[in-house]
Design a protein around this motif. Structure first.
Motif, PDB file in Angstrom:
ATOM      1  N   LEU A 191       0.825  -1.217   0.000  1.00  0.00           N
ATOM      2  CA  LEU A 191       0.000   0.000   0.000  1.00  0.00           C
ATOM      3  C   LEU A 191       0.855   1.261   0.000  1.00  0.00           C
ATOM      4  O   LEU A 191       0.560   2.241  -0.684  1.00  0.00           O
ATOM      5  CB  LEU A 191      -0.949  -0.051   1.200  1.00  0.00           C
ATOM      6  CG  LEU A 191      -1.909   1.135   1.332  1.00  0.00           C
ATOM      7  CD1 LEU A 191      -2.846   1.184   0.107  1.00  0.00           C
ATOM      8  CD2 LEU A 191      -2.735   0.996   2.616  1.00  0.00           C
ATOM      9  N   PHE A 192       1.952   1.256   0.731  1.00  0.00           N
ATOM     10  CA  PHE A 192       2.846   2.420   0.791  1.00  0.00           C
ATOM     11  C   PHE A 192       3.441   2.717  -0.577  1.00  0.00           C
ATOM     12  O   PHE A 192       3.451   3.864  -1.048  1.00  0.00           O
ATOM     13  CB  PHE A 192       3.944   2.161   1.834  1.00  0.00           C
ATOM     14  CG  PHE A 192       5.025   3.197   1.807  1.00  0.00           C
ATOM     15  CD1 PHE A 192       4.820   4.452   2.361  1.00  0.00           C
ATOM     16  CD2 PHE A 192       6.249   2.916   1.216  1.00  0.00           C
ATOM     17  CE1 PHE A 192       5.831   5.405   2.335  1.00  0.00           C
ATOM     18  CE2 PHE A 192       7.255   3.868   1.187  1.00  0.00           C
ATOM     19  CZ  PHE A 192       7.048   5.122   1.747  1.00  0.00           C
ATOM     20  N   PHE A 193       3.944   1.690  -1.235  1.00  0.00           N
ATOM     21  CA  PHE A 193       4.562   1.905  -2.547  1.00  0.00           C
ATOM     22  C   PHE A 193       3.520   2.311  -3.580  1.00  0.00           C
ATOM     23  O   PHE A 193       3.808   3.101  -4.496  1.00  0.00           O
ATOM     24  CB  PHE A 193       5.314   0.661  -2.990  1.00  0.00           C
ATOM     25  CG  PHE A 193       6.655   0.507  -2.322  1.00  0.00           C
ATOM     26  CD1 PHE A 193       7.725   1.321  -2.711  1.00  0.00           C
ATOM     27  CD2 PHE A 193       6.861  -0.428  -1.317  1.00  0.00           C
ATOM     28  CE1 PHE A 193       8.951   1.169  -2.097  1.00  0.00           C
ATOM     29  CE2 PHE A 193       8.096  -0.568  -0.710  1.00  0.00           C
ATOM     30  CZ  PHE A 193       9.162   0.240  -1.097  1.00  0.00           C
ATOM     31  N   ALA A 194       2.309   1.824  -3.430  1.00  0.00           N
ATOM     32  CA  ALA A 194       1.244   2.209  -4.362  1.00  0.00           C
ATOM     33  C   ALA A 194       0.915   3.691  -4.221  1.00  0.00           C
ATOM     34  O   ALA A 194       0.779   4.419  -5.213  1.00  0.00           O
ATOM     35  CB  ALA A 194       0.007   1.346  -4.127  1.00  0.00           C
ATOM     36  N   LEU A 195       0.806   4.164  -2.957  1.00  0.00           N
ATOM     37  CA  LEU A 195       0.533   5.588  -2.725  1.00  0.00           C
ATOM     38  C   LEU A 195       1.674   6.457  -3.232  1.00  0.00           C
ATOM     39  O   LEU A 195       1.458   7.537  -3.802  1.00  0.00           O
ATOM     40  CB  LEU A 195       0.279   5.819  -1.236  1.00  0.00           C
ATOM     41  CG  LEU A 195      -1.018   5.235  -0.677  1.00  0.00           C
ATOM     42  CD1 LEU A 195      -1.079   5.469   0.831  1.00  0.00           C
ATOM     43  CD2 LEU A 195      -2.221   5.873  -1.360  1.00  0.00           C
ATOM     44  N   LEU A 196       2.917   6.003  -3.030  1.00  0.00           N
ATOM     45  CA  LEU A 196       4.069   6.766  -3.502  1.00  0.00           C
ATOM     46  C   LEU A 196       4.073   6.874  -5.011  1.00  0.00           C
ATOM     47  O   LEU A 196       4.365   7.948  -5.579  1.00  0.00           O
ATOM     48  CB  LEU A 196       5.360   6.088  -3.015  1.00  0.00           C
ATOM     49  CG  LEU A 196       6.665   6.791  -3.401  1.00  0.00           C
ATOM     50  CD1 LEU A 196       6.698   8.192  -2.806  1.00  0.00           C
ATOM     51  CD2 LEU A 196       7.859   5.981  -2.896  1.00  0.00           C
ATOM     52  N   ALA A 197       3.699   5.796  -5.672  1.00  0.00           N
ATOM     53  CA  ALA A 197       3.642   5.839  -7.133  1.00  0.00           C
ATOM     54  C   ALA A 197       2.560   6.781  -7.616  1.00  0.00           C
ATOM     55  O   ALA A 197       2.735   7.528  -8.584  1.00  0.00           O
ATOM     56  CB  ALA A 197       3.403   4.420  -7.672  1.00  0.00           C
ATOM     57  N   ILE A 198       1.412   6.753  -6.925  1.00  0.00           N
ATOM     58  CA  ILE A 198       0.324   7.671  -7.297  1.00  0.00           C
ATOM     59  C   ILE A 198       0.758   9.127  -7.147  1.00  0.00           C
ATOM     60  O   ILE A 198       0.487   9.985  -7.996  1.00  0.00           O
ATOM     61  CB  ILE A 198      -0.927   7.365  -6.462  1.00  0.00           C
ATOM     62  CG1 ILE A 198      -1.504   5.978  -6.831  1.00  0.00           C
ATOM     63  CG2 ILE A 198      -1.989   8.433  -6.658  1.00  0.00           C
ATOM     64  CD1 ILE A 198      -2.636   5.514  -5.943  1.00  0.00           C
ATOM     65  N   LEU A 199       1.453   9.427  -6.039  1.00  0.00           N
ATOM     66  CA  LEU A 199       1.921  10.800  -5.817  1.00  0.00           C
ATOM     67  C   LEU A 199       2.910  11.223  -6.881  1.00  0.00           C
ATOM     68  O   LEU A 199       2.877  12.364  -7.377  1.00  0.00           O
ATOM     69  CB  LEU A 199       2.537  10.918  -4.422  1.00  0.00           C
ATOM     70  CG  LEU A 199       1.565  10.815  -3.243  1.00  0.00           C
ATOM     71  CD1 LEU A 199       2.330  10.840  -1.917  1.00  0.00           C
ATOM     72  CD2 LEU A 199       0.554  11.951  -3.303  1.00  0.00           C
ATOM     73  N   LEU A 200       3.810  10.338  -7.256  1.00  0.00           N
ATOM     74  CA  LEU A 200       4.795  10.677  -8.290  1.00  0.00           C
ATOM     75  C   LEU A 200       4.105  10.920  -9.629  1.00  0.00           C
ATOM     76  O   LEU A 200       4.455  11.869 -10.349  1.00  0.00           O
ATOM     77  CB  LEU A 200       5.818   9.550  -8.415  1.00  0.00           C
ATOM     78  CG  LEU A 200       6.788   9.390  -7.216  1.00  0.00           C
ATOM     79  CD1 LEU A 200       7.682   8.172  -7.419  1.00  0.00           C
ATOM     80  CD2 LEU A 200       7.625  10.655  -7.055  1.00  0.00           C
ATOM     81  N   VAL A 201       3.136  10.059  -9.944  1.00  0.00           N
ATOM     82  CA  VAL A 201       2.422  10.241 -11.208  1.00  0.00           C
ATOM     83  C   VAL A 201       1.633  11.545 -11.200  1.00  0.00           C
ATOM     84  O   VAL A 201       1.626  12.303 -12.184  1.00  0.00           O
ATOM     85  CB  VAL A 201       1.505   9.041 -11.469  1.00  0.00           C
ATOM     86  CG1 VAL A 201       0.597   9.290 -12.673  1.00  0.00           C
ATOM     87  CG2 VAL A 201       2.328   7.779 -11.703  1.00  0.00           C
ATOM     88  N   ALA A 202       0.972  11.828 -10.054  1.00  0.00           N
ATOM     89  CA  ALA A 202       0.203  13.072  -9.957  1.00  0.00           C
ATOM     90  C   ALA A 202       1.125  14.284 -10.057  1.00  0.00           C
ATOM     91  O   ALA A 202       0.799  15.282 -10.705  1.00  0.00           O
ATOM     92  CB  ALA A 202      -0.572  13.105  -8.642  1.00  0.00           C
ATOM     93  N   GLY A 203       2.307  14.230  -9.399  1.00  0.00           N
ATOM     94  CA  GLY A 203       3.258  15.341  -9.493  1.00  0.00           C
ATOM     95  C   GLY A 203       3.748  15.559 -10.899  1.00  0.00           C
ATOM     96  O   GLY A 203       3.867  16.679 -11.383  1.00  0.00           O
ATOM     97  N   ALA A 204       4.044  14.435 -11.592  1.00  0.00           N
ATOM     98  CA  ALA A 204       4.506  14.550 -12.975  1.00  0.00           C
ATOM     99  C   ALA A 204       3.413  15.115 -13.865  1.00  0.00           C
ATOM    100  O   ALA A 204       3.677  15.964 -14.731  1.00  0.00           O
ATOM    101  CB  ALA A 204       4.963  13.190 -13.475  1.00  0.00           C
ATOM    102  N   TYR A 205       2.183  14.671 -13.668  1.00  0.00           N
ATOM    103  CA  TYR A 205       1.073  15.189 -14.457  1.00  0.00           C
ATOM    104  C   TYR A 205       0.857  16.683 -14.197  1.00  0.00           C
ATOM    105  O   TYR A 205       0.617  17.455 -15.126  1.00  0.00           O
ATOM    106  CB  TYR A 205      -0.189  14.385 -14.129  1.00  0.00           C
ATOM    107  CG  TYR A 205      -1.405  14.853 -14.891  1.00  0.00           C
ATOM    108  CD1 TYR A 205      -1.589  14.522 -16.242  1.00  0.00           C
ATOM    109  CD2 TYR A 205      -2.365  15.637 -14.247  1.00  0.00           C
ATOM    110  CE1 TYR A 205      -2.693  14.971 -16.936  1.00  0.00           C
ATOM    111  CE2 TYR A 205      -3.468  16.081 -14.942  1.00  0.00           C
ATOM    112  CZ  TYR A 205      -3.635  15.750 -16.295  1.00  0.00           C
ATOM    113  OH  TYR A 205      -4.741  16.195 -16.977  1.00  0.00           O
TER     114      TYR A 205
END
Length: 275
Positions: free
Chosen positions: A24-38
């Motif tokens: 769950l932690f890595f999934a949230l981190l990936a979502i944040l990175l994708v959202a930041g990049a977007y």
């Protein structure tokens, strides 16, 4: 009967690895990175499409940051100013208290020459008389007219009456006219010369030709800020003219010497005819 023993939990025991929480932690981190990049990509696209709005937003953010920093600095500056004002107030209060506790210094007594009475003698002052010292006059700094006024003031100070400054064109050698306290007529010639310009016999001869015959002087005074030549002193002695040089003038002004007309002995009254 056997009592069951409870197992005690050790404080230093590590938690067991939880696969679900890690995933769950890595999934949230990936979502944040994708959202930041977007978001960054959207900001770049917006900057390319509308650069003016982007500049406005950047300037607004910068201004907000600067205002926040200034407010913080103002708070520190106000606090510092308040501390300085309090310290200055404490120092001023301490100085005022010291001044109130210190006794005032008494002014030194000033001794001035007394006013001359009849006959050139100093008149006694009353016990309650307050004598104020006049500032010393530098006669070398006066112009000729001011010098005549100063000599006239000395005559009036020492008891002369009817003091008149008659200097000017056509004065015939009489710059100051006065009546001494003993009633004699005083005629004064004033020459405000520099120290290197000594009064010669020519000046004395011009004055001697008018002081007695024209002005009917009983006492003839020749006052100067410089000095007299030897021929001038000799001529003055022959004609009965009192020479007052710069040194004598300062002594007269300071009260260290009597008025110069006291150097001339009054003529005795005429003898009455015998009956």
């Amino acid at each position: 009967m056997t009592v069951p023993q409870r197992s005690l939990r050790r404080g230093g025991r590590r938690r067991a690895f939880d696969l679900r929480a890690t995933a769950l932690f890595f999934a949230l981190l990936a979502i944040l990175l994708v959202a930041g990049a977007y978001t960054a990509r959207a900001a770049l696209d917006a900057a390319e499409r509308r650069p003016a709005w982007t500049a406005v937003l950047c300037l607004s953010g910068t201004a907000a940051a600067v205002l926040a920093v200034r407010r913080r600095r103002r708070g520190h500056l106000a606090q510092r100013t308040a501390h300085r004002a309090a310290a200055a107030l404490r120092e001023g209060t301490r100085t005022a208290l010291d001044a109130l506790e210190t006794p005032p210094e008494r002014a030194p007594a000033v001794v001035v020459p007394a006013q001359a009475g009849p006959g050139g003698r100093s008149a006694p002052l009353a016990e309650d008389t307050v004598v104020l010292a006049e500032p010393a006059v530098d006669y070398d700094l006066l112009d000729p007219d001011e010098f005549e006024q100063a000599v006239a003031a000395l005559c009036e100070r020492d008891g002369c009456t009817g003091v008149e400054v008659a200097g000017g064109a056509g004065d015939l050698g009489a710059d100051v006219l006065a009546v001494a306290p003993d009633g004699r007529r005083v005629v004064v010639q004033c020459k405000r010369y520099c120290a290197t310009n000594r009064v010669g016999s020519e000046d004395l001869q011009r004055f001697g030709g008018t002081c007695y015959t024209v002005h009917e002087a009983d006492v003839a005074l020749f006052v100067t800020t410089s000095d007299f030549t030897a021929p001038a002193v000799e001529y003055a002695a022959q004609c009965g003219i009192v020479c007052v040089d710069g040194e004598d003038l300062r002594a007269w002004s300071d009260g260290a010497a009597p008025p110069p007309w006291t150097a001339v002995t009054p003529a005795p009254p005429p003898a009455r005819p015998s009956p």
